[in-house]
Write a protein that holds these residues in place. Sequence first.
Motif, short mmCIF file in Angstrom:
data_model
loop_
_atom_site.label_atom_id
_atom_site.label_comp_id
_atom_site.label_asym_id
_atom_site.label_seq_id
_atom_site.Cartn_x
_atom_site.Cartn_y
_atom_site.Cartn_z
N ASP A 176 54.84 47.81 47.42
CA ASP A 176 55.79 47.13 47.56
C ASP A 176 55.95 45.66 47.39
N GLU A 177 54.85 45.03 46.99
CA GLU A 177 54.80 43.62 46.74
C GLU A 177 54.51 43.41 45.25
N GLN A 178 54.77 42.32 44.94
CA GLN A 178 54.56 41.74 43.43
C GLN A 178 53.60 40.36 43.64
N TYR A 179 52.87 40.30 42.63
CA TYR A 179 51.96 39.32 42.36
C TYR A 179 51.91 39.06 41.09
N TRP A 180 51.22 37.77 40.87
CA TRP A 180 51.09 37.31 39.45
C TRP A 180 49.57 37.17 39.12
N LEU A 181 49.25 37.87 38.00
CA LEU A 181 47.85 37.97 37.61
C LEU A 181 47.86 37.03 36.30
N TYR A 182 47.00 35.85 36.55
CA TYR A 182 46.68 35.07 35.45
C TYR A 182 45.60 35.64 34.62
N TYR A 239 38.48 35.42 32.30
CA TYR A 239 38.50 35.25 33.76
C TYR A 239 40.02 35.50 34.14
N THR A 240 40.05 36.14 35.37
CA THR A 240 41.32 36.34 35.97
C THR A 240 41.59 35.90 37.38
N LYS A 241 42.70 35.65 37.65
CA LYS A 241 43.20 35.33 39.21
C LYS A 241 44.50 35.90 39.58
N LEU A 242 44.41 36.33 40.65
CA LEU A 242 45.57 37.04 41.29
C LEU A 242 46.19 36.39 42.40
N GLU A 243 47.57 35.87 42.13
CA GLU A 243 48.21 34.94 43.13
C GLU A 243 49.58 35.40 43.59
N PRO A 244 49.94 35.00 44.72
CA PRO A 244 51.14 35.76 45.36
C PRO A 244 52.29 34.95 44.53
N THR A 245 52.29 33.99 43.84
CA THR A 245 53.43 33.32 43.38
C THR A 245 52.85 32.64 42.02
N ARG A 246 53.77 31.92 41.22
CA ARG A 246 53.30 30.95 40.28
C ARG A 246 53.89 29.82 40.27
N LYS A 252 53.04 25.24 38.71
CA LYS A 252 52.09 24.29 38.19
C LYS A 252 50.68 24.27 38.81
N GLY A 253 50.82 24.02 40.13
CA GLY A 253 49.38 23.80 40.77
C GLY A 253 48.50 24.94 40.61
N ILE A 254 49.30 26.19 40.79
CA ILE A 254 48.30 27.49 40.61
C ILE A 254 47.78 27.68 39.20
N ALA A 255 48.59 27.35 38.17
CA ALA A 255 48.23 27.38 36.76
C ALA A 255 47.13 26.23 36.61
N SER A 256 47.25 25.13 36.99
CA SER A 256 46.36 24.05 36.79
C SER A 256 44.82 24.45 37.53
N ALA A 257 44.98 25.05 38.56
CA ALA A 257 43.67 25.55 39.45
C ALA A 257 43.06 26.78 38.57
N PHE A 258 43.80 27.70 37.84
CA PHE A 258 43.24 28.60 36.99
C PHE A 258 42.42 27.95 36.06
N PHE A 259 43.22 27.16 35.31
CA PHE A 259 42.14 26.12 34.50
C PHE A 259 41.27 25.57 34.54
N THR A 260 41.10 25.12 35.77
CA THR A 260 39.91 24.31 36.50
C THR A 260 38.86 25.49 36.83
N GLU A 261 39.33 26.67 37.09
CA GLU A 261 38.17 27.72 37.28
C GLU A 261 37.86 28.19 35.90
N LEU A 262 38.70 28.40 35.10
CA LEU A 262 38.14 29.03 33.63
C LEU A 262 37.35 27.77 33.09
N THR A 321 41.44 43.76 47.53
CA THR A 321 40.87 44.78 46.88
C THR A 321 41.07 45.06 45.57
N ALA A 322 42.42 45.00 45.26
CA ALA A 322 43.05 44.93 43.80
C ALA A 322 42.48 43.79 42.90
N ASP A 323 42.18 42.42 43.73
CA ASP A 323 41.86 41.37 42.82
C ASP A 323 40.25 41.69 42.63
#
Length: 169
Positions: free
Chosen positions: A64-70, A82-89, A91-101, A167-169
């Motif tokens: 019953d919950e939604q997550y953002w999959l980058y 690369y993928t990353k599952l986050e509870p929200t979206r 600028k900070g999360i997007a920037s962290a995604f690119f750092t890890e990528l 587990t989903a991640d």
Amino acid sequence: MNLSIQLHLAGLSLSNTVRVLEIFGVKRARSTVHNWVHKADLQPNSCRNPDHVAVDETVIRLVDEQYWLYAAVDPASNQLLYTKLEPTRNKGIASAFFTELREKHDVDDAVILVDGDKSLNYACQRHNLDFRYERHGNRNSVERVFCEIKRRTISFSNCFSNASVETAD
């Protein structure tokens, strides 16, 4: 343990990985190999240097919950980089995604294909990446991958309704 993790991350199924281990006289269950891979918490790192990378985020529902999959996809092969599952979206999360990528793949010289999402555009600018707004064309690869991920996530969520986000991640 190390060999089985490497074989599985290289693309062998759990069953085929178990069969290879049996050649060396090691008998393990598929679930054991799966647990080893999961505990290693690794994503495939092919050290590729793609010319273009399609990046996007999408909402997926788990129970019953939604997550953002980058996700970052190589449009030439349709493979997830690369993928990353986050509870929200944001600028900070997007920037962290690119750092890890960028830690996993050499994408500094690649053209990053993004849609109109402001947080992804901001993250590309912040990391001094060459990005281009593209709604169709090579970006369609990430949309096809997302379509398949959503299909599988719905099946996963329906079958394992008590599964956690880890587990989903």
